[in-house]
Design a protein around this motif. Sequence first.
Motif, mmCIF file in Angstrom:
data_model
loop_
_atom_site.group_PDB
_atom_site.id
_atom_site.type_symbol
_atom_site.label_atom_id
_atom_site.label_comp_id
_atom_site.label_asym_id
_atom_site.label_seq_id
_atom_site.Cartn_x
_atom_site.Cartn_y
_atom_site.Cartn_z
ATOM 1 N N GLU A 263 0.839 -1.206 0.000
ATOM 2 C CA GLU A 263 0.000 0.000 0.000
ATOM 3 C C GLU A 263 0.871 1.253 0.000
ATOM 4 O OE1 GLU A 263 -3.231 2.178 2.891
ATOM 5 O OE2 GLU A 263 -3.145 0.002 2.923
ATOM 6 N N SER A 264 1.920 1.251 0.812
ATOM 7 C CA SER A 264 2.846 2.383 0.854
ATOM 8 C C SER A 264 3.589 2.533 -0.464
ATOM 9 C CB SER A 264 3.860 2.210 1.991
ATOM 10 O OG SER A 264 3.212 2.196 3.229
ATOM 11 N N ALA B 228 1.198 4.037 -3.098
ATOM 12 C CA ALA B 228 0.982 5.455 -2.809
ATOM 13 C C ALA B 228 2.229 6.277 -3.126
ATOM 14 C CB ALA B 228 0.579 5.637 -1.350
ATOM 15 N N ASP C 189 3.398 10.055 -5.249
ATOM 16 C CA ASP C 189 3.741 11.144 -4.337
ATOM 17 C C ASP C 189 5.240 11.431 -4.360
ATOM 18 O OD1 ASP C 189 4.025 12.968 -2.283
ATOM 19 O OD2 ASP C 189 3.381 11.598 -0.701
ATOM 20 N N SER D 219 7.148 11.561 -1.096
ATOM 21 C CA SER D 219 7.263 10.360 -0.277
ATOM 22 C C SER D 219 8.720 9.895 -0.191
ATOM 23 C CB SER D 219 6.413 9.240 -0.894
ATOM 24 O OG SER D 219 6.755 7.994 -0.339
ATOM 25 N N HIS E 192 9.323 7.265 -2.798
ATOM 26 C CA HIS E 192 9.091 7.592 -4.211
ATOM 27 C C HIS E 192 10.269 7.216 -5.114
ATOM 28 C CE1 HIS E 192 7.264 9.650 -7.608
ATOM 29 N NE2 HIS E 192 8.431 10.239 -7.812
#
Length: 182
Positions: free
Chosen positions: A101-102, A105, A109, A112, A115
């Motif tokens: 999930e991270s 996401a 982003d 993040s 990222h």
Amino acid sequence: MRADARKNHDHLLDVAREVVAEQGADASLRDIARRAGVGLGTLYRHFPRREVLLEALLRVRFDELTAKAGELQGSASAGEALTAWLREAVAVAHGYSGAIESMVAAIADPDSALHASCQTMRAAGTSLLVRAQESGAARKDMDGTDLFGLLGALAWLRDQPSLAPKADHLFDVIAGAILARE
């Protein structure tokens, strides 16, 4: 970083890797600090947010996946190379239960901590996908974002107790859908 600080940092990562493997990405930061024999403040000095800790844990594995993609670029079968890399990427994502999930996401982003690592890993898989597409081994109507999404779905399936026994079969079904029919 000073030698003693580097040693503490590496020790925290080693302990965090064990705890996350046992408890998943939502592992207790207090448990990590306790097992490492440090205070919670020390953990937060090295890793101010859970995401920063996950990024540190995953970066090493993502770098390995990037290197693996480079090695596989020279293999004879582009389709087999893509499948081998995807299988390994799913294993890495599954090894950090709940981190998918991270990861998903983080792709969207740029702020993040995850990222850059996720982008690099996705680019490595995309290069294998493009090679497979150019050789006619993979369907042409998908891109790296699709591949990353399928990787996430496959890792998620492995985390589901009722689906885990079928995870290898489901991987083969998805891989078969990616590869072009000859």
